[in-house]
Design an enzyme around this catalytic site. Structure first.
Site, PDB file in Angstrom:
ATOM      1  N   SER A 127      85.056  -4.794  27.620  1.00 12.33           N
ATOM      2  CA  SER A 127      84.384  -4.879  28.948  1.00 12.33           C
ATOM      3  C   SER A 127      84.797  -6.682  29.146  1.00 12.33           C
ATOM      4  O   SER A 127      84.593  -7.450  28.183  1.00 12.33           O
ATOM      5  CB  SER A 127      82.986  -4.603  29.026  1.00 12.33           C
ATOM      6  OG  SER A 127      82.333  -5.240  30.217  1.00 12.33           O
ATOM      7  N   SER A 128      84.930  -6.894  30.522  1.00 13.92           N
ATOM      8  CA  SER A 128      84.977  -7.950  31.188  1.00 13.92           C
ATOM      9  C   SER A 128      83.751  -8.830  31.256  1.00 13.92           C
ATOM     10  O   SER A 128      83.688 -10.045  31.479  1.00 13.92           O
ATOM     11  CB  SER A 128      85.987  -8.109  32.384  1.00 13.92           C
ATOM     12  OG  SER A 128      85.303  -7.385  33.066  1.00 13.92           O
ATOM     13  N   LYS A 137      80.848  -4.911  23.848  1.00 14.96           N
ATOM     14  CA  LYS A 137      81.271  -3.592  24.214  1.00 14.96           C
ATOM     15  C   LYS A 137      82.779  -3.158  23.557  1.00 14.96           C
ATOM     16  O   LYS A 137      83.682  -4.018  24.001  1.00 14.96           O
ATOM     17  CB  LYS A 137      81.050  -3.222  25.509  1.00 14.96           C
ATOM     18  CG  LYS A 137      80.859  -1.804  25.971  1.00 14.96           C
ATOM     19  CD  LYS A 137      80.750  -1.581  27.216  1.00 14.96           C
ATOM     20  CE  LYS A 137      80.660  -0.134  27.970  1.00 14.96           C
ATOM     21  NZ  LYS A 137      81.743   0.390  27.891  1.00 14.96           N
ATOM     22  N   THR A 156     123.976  19.952  39.835  1.00 14.27           N
ATOM     23  CA  THR A 156     125.333  19.766  40.118  1.00 14.27           C
ATOM     24  C   THR A 156     125.735  18.182  39.680  1.00 14.27           C
ATOM     25  O   THR A 156     126.577  17.881  39.047  1.00 14.27           O
ATOM     26  CB  THR A 156     125.899  19.849  41.362  1.00 14.27           C
ATOM     27  OG1 THR A 156     125.733  21.562  41.429  1.00 14.27           O
ATOM     28  CG2 THR A 156     127.384  19.815  41.589  1.00 14.27           C
ATOM     29  N   SER A 213     130.517  26.317  35.222  1.00 17.07           N
ATOM     30  CA  SER A 213     129.935  26.137  36.462  1.00 17.07           C
ATOM     31  C   SER A 213     128.510  25.311  36.073  1.00 17.07           C
ATOM     32  O   SER A 213     128.301  25.409  34.785  1.00 17.07           O
ATOM     33  CB  SER A 213     129.389  27.382  37.168  1.00 17.07           C
ATOM     34  OG  SER A 213     128.526  27.136  38.148  1.00 17.07           O
ATOM     35  N   THR A 214     128.336  24.399  37.009  1.00 13.07           N
ATOM     36  CA  THR A 214     126.767  23.775  36.633  1.00 13.07           C
ATOM     37  C   THR A 214     125.883  24.919  36.323  1.00 13.07           C
ATOM     38  O   THR A 214     125.158  24.467  35.725  1.00 13.07           O
ATOM     39  CB  THR A 214     126.555  23.018  37.983  1.00 13.07           C
ATOM     40  OG1 THR A 214     127.287  22.034  38.077  1.00 13.07           O
ATOM     41  CG2 THR A 214     124.940  22.603  37.959  1.00 13.07           C
ATOM     42  N   ASN A 215     126.015  26.059  36.862  1.00 15.36           N
ATOM     43  CA  ASN A 215     124.764  26.965  36.595  1.00 15.36           C
ATOM     44  C   ASN A 215     124.942  27.672  35.156  1.00 15.36           C
ATOM     45  O   ASN A 215     124.054  28.313  35.005  1.00 15.36           O
ATOM     46  CB  ASN A 215     125.100  28.121  37.781  1.00 15.36           C
ATOM     47  CG  ASN A 215     124.978  27.790  39.195  1.00 15.36           C
ATOM     48  OD1 ASN A 215     124.687  26.542  39.490  1.00 15.36           O
ATOM     49  ND2 ASN A 215     125.527  28.578  40.228  1.00 15.36           N
ATOM     50  N   THR A 251      76.070  23.398  20.638  1.00 15.68           N
ATOM     51  CA  THR A 251      76.328  24.138  21.705  1.00 15.68           C
ATOM     52  C   THR A 251      75.718  23.869  22.951  1.00 15.68           C
ATOM     53  O   THR A 251      74.585  23.511  23.044  1.00 15.68           O
ATOM     54  CB  THR A 251      76.274  25.652  21.399  1.00 15.68           C
ATOM     55  OG1 THR A 251      74.894  26.009  21.327  1.00 15.68           O
ATOM     56  CG2 THR A 251      77.080  26.122  20.123  1.00 15.68           C
TER      57      THR A 251
END
Length: 471
Positions: free
Chosen positions: A322-323, A328, A105, A144-146, A191
């Site tokens: 990487s820090s 990397k 609504t 209607s909102t509906n 697999t």
């Protein structure tokens, strides 16, 4: 303290409220702003929903005018206001949080109030002078909102699929191109993460393209379901407070305005409470997310290493990984797609629970359904575009490494089973593993096949496709 801001007074069922005169929305929207601060995501985060709300209101005005239910001046002002909103005007005035109580609504009234105030301005009146054109009596007439809200929500989802489908077609094309590029890269298929039988990297990427291409058609099928609307059903689908021809005429105008194949649902009472089409769209989003995540899992595995992993392909380097570890580079794009997929899967569960929570003639949980589907649509579209442009298109193959793995693999023995028997093949495979010899070396050593026959049977043309004959 006098801030210099001018205000206007508006009245509703609960009393009077002051609004800033700069606001194009009205008192019911103001109350919703106070009540619902859940996601921080307002309606204008999804422009397609604003546009389809305006389409519904314009179609309703067209039908009411045609049926003599709306005076010409009001009709023209509402129509012009809706068209201006669909052109992008006043989208920032659609401010209500997408998740809300009241079955939508507040969203519907936000649209009614903005359209009414813009229409009043077009007619030469001030905002809030609803005695001349009213949000409920005129903009929301015969609705209607509906029925108005779910109709707009359905069409907004359909429109949102356009960007998703564009990104899907693009990545499908990119994967097809990679399938052709890698057509001659022989590698081991696996697999359970164990060596299986040979294939080409092109076949692997072709499978990726096919699995995503399938969902292009599936999305279109669900969009057809979403174009079945309950407009004209009003509160519960019985059409209370509408002309007997209103639903048909309004939907005809809506189809013309939206340029979508909009049709009336076969039963408006059923359509007012049923969330089936929403569930189907959420399900196809989950299906697509699962497929994308699986592809990204494979890309991460195939590119793992570079020295101590599969190292069959190289993903384009996007940023240092990487820090602490120099050199990397992480597969950040597939990782981000994986996380997007997890969010979409969770959203699908929310949609399922909300759809099940409907009671009697209405589902009051529809706002959370709409929010999650639209949000998943936006996330999937962005993730697919990112994966396509920042990963797939830049992938390269380590051809020699792939071919060496095939040569060294015990899995080659599978191609020889029809010719030397399963027991011999099992024994050769075990011995190859123990002695670190190749399958071919042991086959020749035991005179199970001559070299010419062995080379023929282990050639790519023999191993990668069904054969005309096993003799």
């Amino acid at each position: 303290m006098n801030t210099g801001m001018t205000t206007r007074l508006e009245h509703d069922l609960l009393g009077d409220e002051s609004l800033p005169n700069s606001a194009w929305y009205g008192i019911q929207t103001l109350r919703a702003l106070r009540n619902f601060n859940i996601t921080g995501v307002p309606i204008h985060h999804f422009p397609d929903l604003i546009n389809t709300l305006a389409m519904v209101k314009e179609a309703a005005a067209e039908a009411n005018f045609e049926l003599g239910e709306l005076p010409p001046a009001k009709y023209k002002a509402i129509k012009q206001a809706c068209q201006r909103i669909r052109e992008g005007e006043l989208h920032d005035q659609f401010v209500v949080d997408l998740i809300q109580g009241g079955a939508g609504t507040s969203t519907n009234m936000n649209a009614n109030e903005v359209i009414a105030n813009l229409a009043l301005s077009i007619m030469g009146y001030e905002k809030g002078q609803y005695q001349y054109l009213h949000p409920n009596n005129d903009v929301n007439r015969s609705q209607s909102t509906n029925d108005a809200y779910p109709t707009a929500a359905r069409l907004s989802i359909v429109l949102s699929t356009r960007a998703l489908l564009h990104s899907l077609r693009s990545i499908h094309k990119s994967l097809e191109a990679k399938a052709e590029e890698f057509a001659d890269v022989l590698k081991m298929g696996r697999t359970q993460l164990q060596d299986a039988v040979p294939m080409t990297l092109g076949q692997e990427f072709k499978a990726f393209s096919v699995t995503l291409g399938e969902d292009i058609q599936r999305i279109g099928e669900v969009c057809n379901l979403l174009c079945e609307v309950n407009l004209g059903g009003t509160a519960i689908g019985t059409g209370l407070n509408t002309h007997k021809d209103y639903s048909r005429i309004a939907i005809e105008h809506l189809a013309r305005i939206s340029e979508l194949p909009v049709v009336p649902a076969s039963n408006l009472v059923e359509a007012t409470s049923d969330m089936g089409a929403f569930v189907s769209m959420s399900s196809i989003q989950k299906r697509l997310a699962i497929k994308l995540s699986k592809i990204c899992n494979d890309l991460r595995l195939l590119s793992s290493g570079p020295r101590a992993g599969f190292n069959e392909i190289n993903l384009p380097a996007m940023q240092p990984g990487s820090s602490i570890m120099p050199g990397k580079v992480n597969p950040v794009i597939p990782e981000a797609v994986n996380q997007t997929a997890f969010q979409v899967m969770g959203s699908d569960l929310t949609v399922s629970m909300a759809a099940e929570a409907g009671q009697l003639q209405l589902n009051a949980m529809e706002p959370v359904i709409v929010y999650n589907i639209l949000n998943s649509m936006k996330m999937l579209t962005s993730a697919i575009y990112m994966l396509d442009h920042r990963c797939i298109r830049g992938i390269t193959a380590n051809k020699e490494h792939c071919q060496q793995q095939v040569k060294d693999s015990i899995g080659m023995i599978t191609a020889l089973v029809p010719y030397i028997g399963y027991d011999n093949a099992s024994r050769i495979a075990r011995n190859a593993l123990l002695t670190r010899s190749t399958v071919g070396e042991l086959i020749l050593k035991e005179n199970l096949l001559d070299e010419a026959t062995l080379n023929r049977l282990l050639s790519p043309s023999a191993m990668l496709h069904p054969m005309d004959s096993l003799v």
